[in-house]
Design an enzyme around this catalytic site. Structure first.
Site, PDB file in Angstrom:
ATOM      1  N   GLU A 157       1.795   3.575   2.933  1.00 25.49           N
ATOM      2  CA  GLU A 157       2.224   3.143   4.135  1.00 25.49           C
ATOM      3  C   GLU A 157       3.734   3.119   4.281  1.00 25.49           C
ATOM      4  O   GLU A 157       4.672   2.266   4.063  1.00 25.49           O
ATOM      5  CB  GLU A 157       1.562   1.856   4.377  1.00 25.49           C
ATOM      6  CG  GLU A 157       0.335   1.953   4.393  1.00 25.49           C
ATOM      7  CD  GLU A 157      -0.680   0.643   4.314  1.00 25.49           C
ATOM      8  OE1 GLU A 157      -1.972   0.627   4.338  1.00 25.49           O
ATOM      9  OE2 GLU A 157      -0.029  -0.471   4.465  1.00 25.49           O
TER      10      GLU A 157
ATOM     11  N   HIS B 121       2.380  -3.646   6.835  1.00 26.58           N
ATOM     12  CA  HIS B 121       1.266  -2.627   6.566  1.00 26.58           C
ATOM     13  C   HIS B 121       1.561  -1.616   7.644  1.00 26.58           C
ATOM     14  O   HIS B 121       2.040  -1.911   8.669  1.00 26.58           O
ATOM     15  CB  HIS B 121      -0.003  -3.116   6.607  1.00 26.58           C
ATOM     16  CG  HIS B 121      -0.228  -3.918   5.136  1.00 26.58           C
ATOM     17  ND1 HIS B 121      -1.323  -3.517   4.167  1.00 26.58           N
ATOM     18  CD2 HIS B 121      -0.066  -5.375   4.953  1.00 26.58           C
ATOM     19  CE1 HIS B 121      -1.061  -4.331   3.436  1.00 26.58           C
ATOM     20  NE2 HIS B 121      -0.585  -5.431   3.765  1.00 26.58           N
TER      21      HIS B 121
ATOM     22  N   HIS C  30       0.918  -1.267  -0.154  1.00 26.52           N
ATOM     23  CA  HIS C  30      -0.066   0.112  -0.006  1.00 26.52           C
ATOM     24  C   HIS C  30       0.865   1.277   0.013  1.00 26.52           C
ATOM     25  O   HIS C  30       1.659   1.420   0.911  1.00 26.52           O
ATOM     26  CB  HIS C  30      -0.846   0.017   1.270  1.00 26.52           C
ATOM     27  CG  HIS C  30      -2.146  -0.969   1.073  1.00 26.52           C
ATOM     28  ND1 HIS C  30      -2.492  -1.604   2.185  1.00 26.52           N
ATOM     29  CD2 HIS C  30      -2.621  -1.578   0.042  1.00 26.52           C
ATOM     30  CE1 HIS C  30      -3.474  -2.562   1.711  1.00 26.52           C
ATOM     31  NE2 HIS C  30      -3.503  -2.476   0.667  1.00 26.52           N
TER      32      HIS C  30
ATOM     33  N   GLU D   7       0.983  -4.594  11.116  1.00 26.18           N
ATOM     34  CA  GLU D   7       0.328  -2.952  11.094  1.00 26.18           C
ATOM     35  C   GLU D   7       1.074  -2.245  11.876  1.00 26.18           C
ATOM     36  O   GLU D   7       0.885  -2.365  13.139  1.00 26.18           O
ATOM     37  CB  GLU D   7      -1.420  -2.850  11.346  1.00 26.18           C
ATOM     38  CG  GLU D   7      -1.994  -3.596  10.191  1.00 26.18           C
ATOM     39  CD  GLU D   7      -2.528  -2.809   9.143  1.00 26.18           C
ATOM     40  OE1 GLU D   7      -2.245  -1.479   9.305  1.00 26.18           O
ATOM     41  OE2 GLU D   7      -2.933  -3.131   8.195  1.00 26.18           O
TER      42      GLU D   7
HETATM   43  N1  LIG Z   1      -2.997  -1.467   5.617  1.00 28.87           N
HETATM   44  S1  LIG Z   1      -4.432  -1.372   5.926  1.00 28.87           S
HETATM   45  O1  LIG Z   1      -5.075  -0.479   6.618  1.00 28.87           O
HETATM   46  O2  LIG Z   1      -5.128  -1.399   4.635  1.00 28.87           O
HETATM   47  N2  LIG Z   1      -5.015  -3.032   6.280  1.00 28.87           N
HETATM   48  C1  LIG Z   1      -4.669  -4.141   5.434  1.00 28.87           C
HETATM   49  C2  LIG Z   1      -4.565  -5.173   6.329  1.00 28.87           C
HETATM   50  C3  LIG Z   1      -5.583  -5.787   6.957  1.00 28.87           C
HETATM   51  C4  LIG Z   1      -6.369  -6.765   6.345  1.00 28.87           C
HETATM   52  C5  LIG Z   1      -7.306  -7.338   7.449  1.00 28.87           C
HETATM   53  C6  LIG Z   1      -7.527  -6.692   8.704  1.00 28.87           C
HETATM   54  C7  LIG Z   1      -6.796  -5.698   8.982  1.00 28.87           C
HETATM   55  C8  LIG Z   1      -5.830  -5.197   8.126  1.00 28.87           C
HETATM   56  C9  LIG Z   1      -5.566  -4.098   4.272  1.00 28.87           C
HETATM   57  O3  LIG Z   1      -5.423  -4.658   3.314  1.00 28.87           O
HETATM   58  O4  LIG Z   1      -6.818  -3.946   4.847  1.00 28.87           O
HETATM   59 ZN   LIG Z   2      -2.030  -1.635   3.993  1.00 27.58          ZN
END
Ligand SMILES: NS(=O)(=O)N[C@@H](Cc1ccccc1)C(=O)O
Ligand SMILES: [Zn+2]
Length: 320
Positions: A72, A204, A69, A278
């Protein structure tokens, strides 16, 4: 360069230059690889770190990717820091020396380079808040690469079919060139019929979480896809790593349902024990002065993840 602590975010060019610098400085243990090209033709590159790095040895393999992403930004710094720790510590830190001798570690700091460049080349000090790749999709731009992987792609309301959406899943699984490149790299690590990758980490930001599969279902276990022991192992490793950086460990779907994610595919398709971090920092663009402190929080977690690759079941006291 790799010796100084990060005091500003790496541009794509600076990240690629750092990969070249590390490979040139540590040729016995670090080797640059280019897994393929992005939609706009940029390298999707990384470093393989191991002793006898030019030889494919029968050692457990680990894959760490970051910045899928675009906004990030801290995630690329975390990956570059792990590269620096492993290469600088080799030969002086016994734990790191054993790790590099006993593993083949593949680290890709910027796997969405087009998005990263677009996000960073904004006229503000932060960024464009861009998330997806830069592939046109009819009326809009960008596929969410973390909804474009092939395991249960688009199955479960965990992504969008609308091109303008931040979680647009693409026209098909692996429709984004960056997804295809990453998936082809993982497929290429099947050697002699066995997947050599044993641990996978997708970095992430920004929520201070350690997540494990599956994202597509609320179920902890899935017959034929996630046994009780396999789930317990993910949970034990997730909890242990979260204990070192203060993040919250939980199954991905505990937050929200997602489908087509990296970790659902690496586990679902290949049984590679997989986590998503995260990171912290309070926003997608923590001030550069915060980079080092945030990155240091997860140094131990990345070392332990790399250590588990020879036997993830060790986390639940079980032999392979
Ligand atoms: N970096 S994020 O905020 O996009 N979160 C990511 C990773 C993620 C995926 C599922 C639940 C929580 C977090 C996503 O792909 O949604
Ligand atoms: Zn992400």
């Amino acid at each position: 360069g790799p010796t100084a602590a990060a005091t500003s975010y790496h541009t794509f060019a600076e990240a690629m230059a750092e990969i070249d610098t590390v490979a040139a400085r540590y040729p016995q243990i670090a080797r640059k690889f280019v897994a393929g090209k992005s939609y706009q033709g940029r390298d999707i590159a990384g470093l393989k770190i191991s002793d006898n790095v030019a030889t494919d040895e029968d050692e457990p393999e680990v894959l760490i990717i970051a910045n899928i992403h675009a906004r990030e930004r801290l995630t690329a710094e975390q990956a570059l820091d792990h590269i620096a720790r492993l290469t600088q510590g080799y030969g002086s830190d016994s734990r790191i020396t054993q790790l590099v001798n006993g593993r083949e570690i593949w680290i890709m700091p910027m796997v969405n380079p087009d998005g990263q460049v677009y996000d960073m080349t904004s006229d503000t000090s932060s960024g464009r808040m861009w998330r997806k790749n830069r592939q046109p999709n009819g009326t809009s731009t960008g596929t969410d690469l973390n909804r474009n992987f092939a395991y249960r792609w688009g199955c479960c309301g965990g992504s969008s079919g609308n091109g303008a959406s931040e979680t647009y899943r693409g026209t098909a699984a692996e429709s984004a060139p960056e997804t295809k490149v990453l998936a082809n790299f993982v497929r290429s690590r099947v050697v002699g019929g066995e997947q050599q990758l044993k641990m996978f980490l997708d970095i992430h930001s920004v929520a201070e979480l350690v997540l494990w599969p599956f994202g597509y279902t609320y179920s902890d276990t899935v017959a034929g896809a996630m046994s009780a022991d396999e789930q317990a192992t993910h949970r034990a490793i997730g909890r242990e790593l979260a204990g070192t950086n203060g993040f919250t460990p939980e199954q991905s779907s505990d937050l929200y349902i997602t489908d087509g994610t990296t970790i659902d595919w690496t586990w679902g398709q290949y049984r590679i024990f997989s986590l998503t971090f995260e990171l912290g920092g309070g926003s997608f663009y923590p001030p550069p002065s915060a980079i080092d402190g945030e990155v240091q929080r997860s140094r131990e977690a990345l070392l332990r993840l790399t250590e588990y690759a020879d036997c993830p079941y060790r986390a639940i006291g079980k032999q392979g």
